[in-house]
Design a protein around this motif. Structure first.
Motif, PDB file in Angstrom:
ATOM      1  N   LEU A  56       0.876  -1.372  -0.332  1.00 23.46           N
ATOM      2  CA  LEU A  56       0.266   0.059  -0.093  1.00 23.46           C
ATOM      3  C   LEU A  56       1.080   1.319  -0.568  1.00 23.46           C
ATOM      4  O   LEU A  56       0.406   2.399   0.431  1.00 23.46           O
ATOM      5  CB  LEU A  56      -0.842  -0.092   0.951  1.00 23.46           C
ATOM      6  CG  LEU A  56      -1.968  -1.194   1.014  1.00 23.46           C
ATOM      7  CD1 LEU A  56      -2.722  -1.422   2.994  1.00 23.46           C
ATOM      8  CD2 LEU A  56      -3.020  -0.794   0.416  1.00 23.46           C
ATOM      9  N   THR A  57       2.160   1.032  -0.958  1.00 24.55           N
ATOM     10  CA  THR A  57       3.211   2.139  -0.680  1.00 24.55           C
ATOM     11  C   THR A  57       2.242   3.450  -0.894  1.00 24.55           C
ATOM     12  O   THR A  57       2.630   4.733  -0.358  1.00 24.55           O
ATOM     13  CB  THR A  57       4.436   2.492  -1.746  1.00 24.55           C
ATOM     14  OG1 THR A  57       5.009   0.834  -0.455  1.00 24.55           O
ATOM     15  CG2 THR A  57       4.958   2.897  -1.309  1.00 24.55           C
ATOM     16  N   LEU A  58       1.450   3.508  -2.472  1.00 25.25           N
ATOM     17  CA  LEU A  58       1.097   5.040  -2.849  1.00 25.25           C
ATOM     18  C   LEU A  58      -0.342   4.973  -1.937  1.00 25.25           C
ATOM     19  O   LEU A  58      -0.358   6.206  -2.164  1.00 25.25           O
ATOM     20  CB  LEU A  58       0.804   4.540  -3.949  1.00 25.25           C
ATOM     21  CG  LEU A  58       1.847   3.712  -5.377  1.00 25.25           C
ATOM     22  CD1 LEU A  58       1.187   3.714  -6.919  1.00 25.25           C
ATOM     23  CD2 LEU A  58       2.544   5.011  -5.272  1.00 25.25           C
ATOM     24  N   THR A  59      -0.823   3.970  -1.633  1.00 21.52           N
ATOM     25  CA  THR A  59      -2.111   4.689  -0.573  1.00 21.52           C
ATOM     26  C   THR A  59      -1.481   5.294   0.664  1.00 21.52           C
ATOM     27  O   THR A  59      -2.207   6.845   0.850  1.00 21.52           O
ATOM     28  CB  THR A  59      -3.007   3.174  -0.652  1.00 21.52           C
ATOM     29  OG1 THR A  59      -3.329   2.479  -1.484  1.00 21.52           O
ATOM     30  CG2 THR A  59      -3.806   3.663   0.082  1.00 21.52           C
ATOM     31  N   TYR A  83      -6.015  -4.748   0.166  1.00 19.35           N
ATOM     32  CA  TYR A  83      -4.506  -5.440   0.801  1.00 19.35           C
ATOM     33  C   TYR A  83      -3.335  -4.988  -0.247  1.00 19.35           C
ATOM     34  O   TYR A  83      -2.062  -4.746   0.364  1.00 19.35           O
ATOM     35  CB  TYR A  83      -3.914  -6.166   0.972  1.00 19.35           C
ATOM     36  CG  TYR A  83      -5.534  -7.806   1.999  1.00 19.35           C
ATOM     37  CD1 TYR A  83      -5.591  -7.076   2.650  1.00 19.35           C
ATOM     38  CD2 TYR A  83      -6.974  -7.976   1.111  1.00 19.35           C
ATOM     39  CE1 TYR A  83      -6.768  -7.364   3.732  1.00 19.35           C
ATOM     40  CE2 TYR A  83      -7.937  -8.518   1.374  1.00 19.35           C
ATOM     41  CZ  TYR A  83      -7.303  -8.460   3.249  1.00 19.35           C
ATOM     42  OH  TYR A  83      -8.871  -9.245   3.797  1.00 19.35           O
ATOM     43  N   CYS A  84      -2.978  -4.363  -1.311  1.00 21.36           N
ATOM     44  CA  CYS A  84      -2.388  -3.444  -2.192  1.00 21.36           C
ATOM     45  C   CYS A  84      -2.884  -2.873  -2.489  1.00 21.36           C
ATOM     46  O   CYS A  84      -4.218  -2.415  -3.375  1.00 21.36           O
ATOM     47  CB  CYS A  84      -1.406  -4.350  -2.405  1.00 21.36           C
ATOM     48  SG  CYS A  84      -2.667  -4.910  -4.157  1.00 21.36           S
ATOM     49  N   ASP A  85      -2.582  -2.174  -3.819  1.00 24.31           N
ATOM     50  CA  ASP A  85      -2.775  -0.387  -4.082  1.00 24.31           C
ATOM     51  C   ASP A  85      -3.775  -0.716  -5.330  1.00 24.31           C
ATOM     52  O   ASP A  85      -4.970  -0.282  -5.391  1.00 24.31           O
ATOM     53  CB  ASP A  85      -1.356   0.287  -4.638  1.00 24.31           C
ATOM     54  CG  ASP A  85      -0.503   1.600  -3.343  1.00 24.31           C
ATOM     55  OD1 ASP A  85      -1.289   1.351  -2.559  1.00 24.31           O
ATOM     56  OD2 ASP A  85       0.359   1.112  -3.759  1.00 24.31           O
ATOM     57  N   CYS A  86      -3.229  -1.896  -6.759  1.00 21.81           N
ATOM     58  CA  CYS A  86      -3.650  -2.329  -7.441  1.00 21.81           C
ATOM     59  C   CYS A  86      -5.463  -3.128  -6.832  1.00 21.81           C
ATOM     60  O   CYS A  86      -6.241  -2.908  -6.988  1.00 21.81           O
ATOM     61  CB  CYS A  86      -3.166  -3.858  -8.306  1.00 21.81           C
ATOM     62  SG  CYS A  86      -2.826  -5.258  -7.458  1.00 21.81           S
TER      63      CYS A  86
END
Length: 100
Positions: A56-59, A83-86
């Motif tokens: 979730l780096t971008l989030t 659970y991740c950005d995509c």
């Protein structure tokens, strides 16, 4: 066999339940509709450019930049498969695109 009026009444009741469910989901959002829409737009552009690194780096960066509740928002996103950005873009946006 149910009459046309009965079918319409049942359809109205079902729509009422769906509306209440959507209102409850919106009430539980830790960020505003505008912030959530902006997050989706941000992720859409950033993921095209950078791709997803399964985190979730971008989030995180978006939430921190806007001084929004990071941990609370990430927990909320996870409830809807983000659970991740995509996955935020694919799953959460799909769930909320009609209400924001």
């Amino acid at each position: 066999m149910a009459s046309k009026e009965d079918k319409q009444r049942k359809k109205g009741i079902l729509q009422g339940f769906k509306s209440q469910e959507q209102e409850a989901k919106i009430a539980q959002m830790p960020v505003s509709k505008t912030d959530l829409r902006d997050l989706f737009d941000h992720l859409d552009l950033a993921l095209q450019e950078k791709g997803c690194d399964n985190s979730l780096t971008l989030t995180d960066a978006f939430l921190e930049e806007r001084h929004l509740p990071v941990d609370q928002t990430k927990a909320w996103l996870a409830q809807y498969g983000g659970y991740c950005d995509c996955e935020v873009l694919a799953n959460v946006e799909d769930e909320f695109s009609k209400v924001i």
